[in-house]
Design a protein around this motif. Sequence first.
Motif, PDB file in Angstrom:
ATOM      1  N   ARG A 171       0.713  -1.297  -0.070  1.00  0.00           N
ATOM      2  CA  ARG A 171      -0.207   0.116   0.198  1.00  0.00           C
ATOM      3  C   ARG A 171       0.831   1.164   0.022  1.00  0.00           C
ATOM      4  NH1 ARG A 171      -4.780   1.510   4.313  1.00  0.00           N
ATOM      5  NH2 ARG A 171      -5.541   3.492   3.293  1.00  0.00           N
ATOM      6  N   VAL A 172       1.951   1.339   0.668  1.00  0.00           N
ATOM      7  CA  VAL A 172       2.927   2.408   0.699  1.00  0.00           C
ATOM      8  C   VAL A 172       3.140   2.882  -0.877  1.00  0.00           C
ATOM      9  CG1 VAL A 172       5.137   1.118   0.966  1.00  0.00           C
ATOM     10  CG2 VAL A 172       4.753   3.388   1.780  1.00  0.00           C
ATOM     11  N   ARG A 173       3.363   1.879  -1.838  1.00  0.00           N
ATOM     12  CA  ARG A 173       3.687   2.469  -3.074  1.00  0.00           C
ATOM     13  C   ARG A 173       2.816   3.477  -3.404  1.00  0.00           C
ATOM     14  NH1 ARG A 173       5.760  -3.337  -5.392  1.00  0.00           N
ATOM     15  NH2 ARG A 173       7.338  -3.925  -3.918  1.00  0.00           N
ATOM     16  N   TRP A 174       1.387   3.200  -3.504  1.00  0.00           N
ATOM     17  CA  TRP A 174       0.575   4.137  -4.019  1.00  0.00           C
ATOM     18  C   TRP A 174      -0.079   5.020  -3.147  1.00  0.00           C
ATOM     19  CZ3 TRP A 174      -4.330   3.650  -1.751  1.00  0.00           C
ATOM     20  CH2 TRP A 174      -4.493   2.193  -1.044  1.00  0.00           C
ATOM     21  N   ASP A 175       0.127   4.971  -1.758  1.00  0.00           N
ATOM     22  CA  ASP A 175      -0.270   5.987  -0.880  1.00  0.00           C
ATOM     23  C   ASP A 175       0.870   6.312   0.176  1.00  0.00           C
ATOM     24  OD1 ASP A 175      -1.438   7.627   0.734  1.00  0.00           O
ATOM     25  OD2 ASP A 175      -3.032   6.229   1.811  1.00  0.00           O
ATOM     26  N   PRO A 176       1.780   7.185  -0.665  1.00  0.00           N
ATOM     27  CA  PRO A 176       2.996   7.644   0.365  1.00  0.00           C
ATOM     28  C   PRO A 176       2.975   8.207   1.598  1.00  0.00           C
ATOM     29  CG  PRO A 176       2.936   8.923  -1.737  1.00  0.00           C
ATOM     30  CD  PRO A 176       1.885   8.102  -1.882  1.00  0.00           C
ATOM     31  N   PHE A 177       1.901   8.991   1.607  1.00  0.00           N
ATOM     32  CA  PHE A 177       1.590   9.719   3.094  1.00  0.00           C
ATOM     33  C   PHE A 177       0.885   8.725   4.084  1.00  0.00           C
ATOM     34  CE2 PHE A 177       1.669  12.900  -0.402  1.00  0.00           C
ATOM     35  CZ  PHE A 177       2.675  13.555   0.076  1.00  0.00           C
ATOM     36  N   TRP A 178       0.500   7.614   3.715  1.00  0.00           N
ATOM     37  CA  TRP A 178      -0.473   6.764   4.697  1.00  0.00           C
ATOM     38  C   TRP A 178       0.508   6.568   5.838  1.00  0.00           C
ATOM     39  CZ3 TRP A 178       0.506   1.406   5.768  1.00  0.00           C
ATOM     40  CH2 TRP A 178      -0.416   0.836   6.589  1.00  0.00           C
ATOM     41  N   ARG A 179       1.685   5.943   6.066  1.00  0.00           N
ATOM     42  CA  ARG A 179       2.618   5.742   7.204  1.00  0.00           C
ATOM     43  C   ARG A 179       2.636   6.726   8.016  1.00  0.00           C
ATOM     44  NH1 ARG A 179       5.240   0.497   7.235  1.00  0.00           N
ATOM     45  NH2 ARG A 179       4.706  -0.774   5.368  1.00  0.00           N
ATOM     46  N   THR A 180       2.840   7.950   7.484  1.00  0.00           N
ATOM     47  CA  THR A 180       3.160   9.051   8.217  1.00  0.00           C
ATOM     48  C   THR A 180       2.212   9.990   8.533  1.00  0.00           C
ATOM     49  OG1 THR A 180       3.939  10.384   6.542  1.00  0.00           O
ATOM     50  CG2 THR A 180       5.585   9.162   7.320  1.00  0.00           C
ATOM     51  N   ARG A 181       1.045   9.749   8.171  1.00  0.00           N
ATOM     52  CA  ARG A 181      -0.197  10.755   8.684  1.00  0.00           C
ATOM     53  C   ARG A 181      -0.676  10.632  10.019  1.00  0.00           C
ATOM     54  NH1 ARG A 181      -4.155   8.437   5.078  1.00  0.00           N
ATOM     55  NH2 ARG A 181      -2.934   9.446   3.216  1.00  0.00           N
ATOM     56  N   GLY A 182      -0.738  11.667  10.435  1.00  0.00           N
ATOM     57  CA  GLY A 182      -0.735  11.953  12.146  1.00  0.00           C
ATOM     58  C   GLY A 182       0.574  11.800  12.890  1.00  0.00           C
ATOM     59  N   ASP A 183       0.568  12.538  13.797  1.00  0.00           N
ATOM     60  CA  ASP A 183       1.629  12.470  14.733  1.00  0.00           C
ATOM     61  C   ASP A 183       1.426  11.889  16.131  1.00  0.00           C
ATOM     62  OD1 ASP A 183       2.977  14.148  12.746  1.00  0.00           O
ATOM     63  OD2 ASP A 183       2.219  16.006  13.637  1.00  0.00           O
ATOM     64  N   SER A 184       0.258  11.441  16.546  1.00  0.00           N
ATOM     65  CA  SER A 184       0.023  11.034  17.844  1.00  0.00           C
ATOM     66  C   SER A 184       0.509   9.555  17.855  1.00  0.00           C
ATOM     67  CB  SER A 184      -1.211  11.359  18.200  1.00  0.00           C
ATOM     68  OG  SER A 184      -2.129  10.604  17.117  1.00  0.00           O
ATOM     69  N   LEU A 185       0.900   8.973  19.012  1.00  0.00           N
ATOM     70  CA  LEU A 185       1.117   7.688  19.035  1.00  0.00           C
ATOM     71  C   LEU A 185      -0.178   6.762  19.046  1.00  0.00           C
ATOM     72  CD1 LEU A 185       3.098   5.590  19.676  1.00  0.00           C
ATOM     73  CD2 LEU A 185       2.549   5.815  22.239  1.00  0.00           C
ATOM     74  N   GLN A 186      -0.244   5.661  18.239  1.00  0.00           N
ATOM     75  CA  GLN A 186      -1.410   4.792  17.979  1.00  0.00           C
ATOM     76  C   GLN A 186      -1.366   3.804  18.791  1.00  0.00           C
ATOM     77  OE1 GLN A 186      -3.888   6.245  15.904  1.00  0.00           O
ATOM     78  NE2 GLN A 186      -2.703   7.939  15.218  1.00  0.00           N
ATOM     79  N   SER A 187      -2.529   3.074  18.806  1.00  0.00           N
ATOM     80  CA  SER A 187      -2.699   1.696  19.509  1.00  0.00           C
ATOM     81  C   SER A 187      -1.747   0.463  18.984  1.00  0.00           C
ATOM     82  CB  SER A 187      -4.089   1.294  19.501  1.00  0.00           C
ATOM     83  OG  SER A 187      -4.529   0.856  18.273  1.00  0.00           O
ATOM     84  N   ALA A 188      -1.480  -0.455  19.735  1.00  0.00           N
ATOM     85  CA  ALA A 188      -0.754  -1.621  19.435  1.00  0.00           C
ATOM     86  C   ALA A 188      -1.409  -2.245  18.005  1.00  0.00           C
ATOM     87  CB  ALA A 188      -0.528  -2.607  20.435  1.00  0.00           C
ATOM     88  N   ARG A 189      -2.674  -2.355  18.140  1.00  0.00           N
ATOM     89  CA  ARG A 189      -3.603  -2.957  17.093  1.00  0.00           C
ATOM     90  C   ARG A 189      -3.309  -2.048  15.779  1.00  0.00           C
ATOM     91  NH1 ARG A 189      -8.120  -5.820  15.639  1.00  0.00           N
ATOM     92  NH2 ARG A 189      -9.303  -4.892  14.154  1.00  0.00           N
TER      93      ARG A 189
END
Length: 381
Positions: free
Chosen positions: A216-234
Amino acid sequence: MSCKKCRDCGQTKPASDFFKRAASADGLALYCRECFGLRNAASKRRRQERLGKTMKPYQRRRELPEGMKYCPRCETVKEIGEFGSNRSRKSGLSAYCKPCHNQVIAEHKQVKYGGERNFLLKLRYGVTEQEVERMVAEQGGVCVICLRAPAKHVDHSHLTGLVRRILCFKCNGGLGQFHDDPAVLRLAADYLELRGSHARRMRIEVGAPVFGGPDRVRWDPFWRTRGDSLQSARHYHLRRKYGINDEDAKWLLKVQVGLCAICADHPAEHVDHDHDTGAVRGLACTGCNSGMGQLRDDPIALRRAADYVEGRLVQTVPTPDGGTRLSLTVPDVDPATVPQGGWKEFWEEDGRYRKETLPFDEELDMPTWVGTDEDGAFVYS
């Protein structure tokens, strides 16, 4: 009377050492318990000798400490905790200690049933080990559903209790996960081929029957970095394994109205994905997700399992010598003539037949779709 003299041993003993006897003036037996036992043993031994049988030597009643019991097999006094329970006995304990009890039961099963496996087959399914071996030989030694793994597990109908056939571990478990429901098995096959109702709904929502995946990262380059807050383990688990995040999973659950994408009967709890591409197909309940996995995510196996449950998979056909044999595929082939691993071409053709043929097609003698002609018109047989 607190004491009484025994007529056999001549000893004066407490009244508690005598059995009760209504015919006696004092209400007690003529002989003490010990002598009474000797008399009974001698009488029984004489009867057995007349029948040509022998008996073990008589053993007097033992005086055991509180909380202890004697095992006659290993001839050892043990704590009562080492004996199993038996409600039919006055003491509530089995006659033998647990190790001896297991040995006695094993010997009994060997003598009466020929072994543990034969005993369990008779108990659970009403068949013998020889009958199971005959069924395996009729099948050519392979599971009648997947045609690839050795047939080892007896499968039976939970409705009638009758044995159906011998399956492999995975196919037998897969049927159980789908609760022997042929309709859900066929829905799962359509779901895997991305041609069911859920796939159509996904095309409407996202324009494709699947989404996410490790690429998915290939066609959505901002997906992994979207948002600065720490997310859940899930969130990070879903992102790493399936290429989706927690918000995607919640959105998909909302689209499915909280229900399984296959059966729509149970809550959707597990992310289901294509093991080849890694793309997410939908959310499934535990039974459907596990059942598809045990049936190897194979639509052909699922449709064969559905026909098997309905009694349409395994057929009995006549042989030239006047006997009968089993037929497991369309086109027909003798299972005994197919070598191990030689079912592939029959498997694929049988899969096409079962994909195009529904149960009511044969019952109503309806035409079967076989393809299209040069002008694009449907052709039926």
